[in-house]
Design a protein around this motif. Structure first.
Motif, PDB file in Angstrom:
ATOM      1  N   SER A   8      44.213 -10.223  36.889  1.00 47.24           N
ATOM      2  CA  SER A   8      43.677 -11.591  37.093  1.00 47.24           C
ATOM      3  C   SER A   8      42.243 -11.639  37.406  1.00 47.24           C
ATOM      4  CB  SER A   8      44.454 -12.355  38.085  1.00 47.24           C
ATOM      5  OG  SER A   8      44.137 -11.887  39.339  1.00 47.24           O
ATOM      6  N   GLY A   9      41.664 -10.371  38.204  1.00 52.09           N
ATOM      7  CA  GLY A   9      40.412 -10.480  38.655  1.00 52.09           C
ATOM      8  C   GLY A   9      40.315 -11.335  39.849  1.00 52.09           C
ATOM      9  N   ASP A  10      41.460 -11.768  40.362  1.00 51.28           N
ATOM     10  CA  ASP A  10      41.499 -12.415  41.616  1.00 51.28           C
ATOM     11  C   ASP A  10      41.156 -11.353  42.893  1.00 51.28           C
ATOM     12  OD1 ASP A  10      41.807 -14.868  40.541  1.00 51.28           O
ATOM     13  OD2 ASP A  10      43.880 -14.991  40.744  1.00 51.28           O
ATOM     14  N   VAL A  11      40.578 -11.684  43.866  1.00 54.15           N
ATOM     15  CA  VAL A  11      40.391 -10.931  45.112  1.00 54.15           C
ATOM     16  C   VAL A  11      41.314 -11.196  46.276  1.00 54.15           C
ATOM     17  CG1 VAL A  11      38.471  -9.940  46.547  1.00 54.15           C
ATOM     18  CG2 VAL A  11      37.952 -10.566  44.265  1.00 54.15           C
ATOM     19  N   PRO A  12      41.579 -10.288  46.885  1.00 58.89           N
ATOM     20  CA  PRO A  12      42.738 -10.628  48.061  1.00 58.89           C
ATOM     21  C   PRO A  12      41.559 -10.929  49.170  1.00 58.89           C
ATOM     22  CG  PRO A  12      42.868  -8.355  47.237  1.00 58.89           C
ATOM     23  CD  PRO A  12      41.778  -8.914  46.584  1.00 58.89           C
ATOM     24  N   THR A  13      42.050 -11.906  50.014  1.00 60.43           N
ATOM     25  CA  THR A  13      41.500 -12.235  51.319  1.00 60.43           C
ATOM     26  C   THR A  13      42.254 -12.063  52.789  1.00 60.43           C
ATOM     27  OG1 THR A  13      42.402 -14.471  51.279  1.00 60.43           O
ATOM     28  CG2 THR A  13      40.301 -14.335  49.926  1.00 60.43           C
ATOM     29  N   VAL A  14      41.588 -11.840  53.622  1.00 60.20           N
ATOM     30  CA  VAL A  14      42.267 -11.597  54.994  1.00 60.20           C
ATOM     31  C   VAL A  14      42.464 -12.965  55.613  1.00 60.20           C
ATOM     32  CG1 VAL A  14      41.852 -10.568  57.136  1.00 60.20           C
ATOM     33  CG2 VAL A  14      40.921  -9.411  55.368  1.00 60.20           C
ATOM     34  N   ALA A  15      43.581 -13.103  55.703  1.00 61.88           N
ATOM     35  CA  ALA A  15      44.161 -14.394  56.417  1.00 61.88           C
ATOM     36  C   ALA A  15      44.333 -14.207  58.055  1.00 61.88           C
ATOM     37  CB  ALA A  15      45.485 -14.926  55.857  1.00 61.88           C
ATOM     38  N   GLY A  16      44.071 -12.937  58.617  1.00 55.84           N
ATOM     39  CA  GLY A  16      44.341 -13.176  59.839  1.00 55.84           C
ATOM     40  C   GLY A  16      44.903 -11.403  60.434  1.00 55.84           C
ATOM     41  N   ALA A  17      44.760 -11.396  61.617  1.00 55.72           N
ATOM     42  CA  ALA A  17      45.151 -10.033  62.326  1.00 55.72           C
ATOM     43  C   ALA A  17      45.761 -10.416  63.648  1.00 55.72           C
ATOM     44  CB  ALA A  17      44.025  -9.173  62.564  1.00 55.72           C
ATOM     45  N   VAL A  18      46.843  -9.597  63.846  1.00 53.80           N
ATOM     46  CA  VAL A  18      47.752  -9.552  65.153  1.00 53.80           C
ATOM     47  C   VAL A  18      47.616  -8.126  65.830  1.00 53.80           C
ATOM     48  CG1 VAL A  18      49.949  -9.973  66.265  1.00 53.80           C
ATOM     49  CG2 VAL A  18      49.240 -11.359  64.333  1.00 53.80           C
ATOM     50  N   ALA A  19      47.011  -8.216  67.119  1.00 50.95           N
ATOM     51  CA  ALA A  19      47.011  -7.027  67.966  1.00 50.95           C
ATOM     52  C   ALA A  19      48.294  -6.329  67.883  1.00 50.95           C
ATOM     53  CB  ALA A  19      46.405  -7.404  69.329  1.00 50.95           C
TER      54      ALA A  19
END
Length: 136
Positions: A123-134
């Motif tokens: 698709s050419g779509d790029v993943p994004t970071v939605a968050g992180a949990v320690a």
């Protein structure tokens, strides 16, 4: 054997061997494999100064074939004609949430905090970071 089972064959040792890296010096920081695509972050000489991103696709016979390799930043995301990738540095052993095509994917960071996400995509779509949990 399904591709998801073969994906398990892509690990740190496979990344060193397939990338042609000298295991005396190179350090694999993170790997990811899913449904016939894979990627590895490699510290080329173990000093953190140069990080390489190696990309692979799985051939019909199950062997991994290199498709691209080059220097990268500590974090990033992009898409090629066959896969979408994201990687970065988080708290050690944390869980990073990556969003792609409306789905959320949990990605575990290593003990050093590196993480990698790879998924097949045209698709050419790029993943994004939605968050992180320690982590621990």
């Amino acid at each position: 054997m399904t591709s998801s089972l073969r994906d398990m064959d892509f690990d740190d040792q496979a990344a060193l061997r397939l990338g042609g890296w000298d295991p005396r010096y190179a350090v694999v920081l993170a790997t990811a494999a899913r449904d016939g695509v894979a990627a590895a972050l490699v510290d080329t000489n173990g000093d953190g100064a140069e990080i390489n991103l190696d990309q692979y696709e799985q051939a019909a016979d199950g062997r991994w074939e290199g498709v691209a390799s080059g220097n990268c930043d500590d974090s990033g995301a992009f898409a090629t004609g066959s896969m979408a990738l994201a990687w970065g540095l988080a708290s050690p052993r944390s869980t990073v949430t990556v969003e792609f095509h409306g789905a959320r994917h949990a990605v575990d960071a290593t003990g050093q905090g590196w993480w990698m996400f790879a998924i097949p995509s045209s698709s050419g779509d790029v993943p994004t970071v939605a968050g992180a949990v320690a982590g621990d």
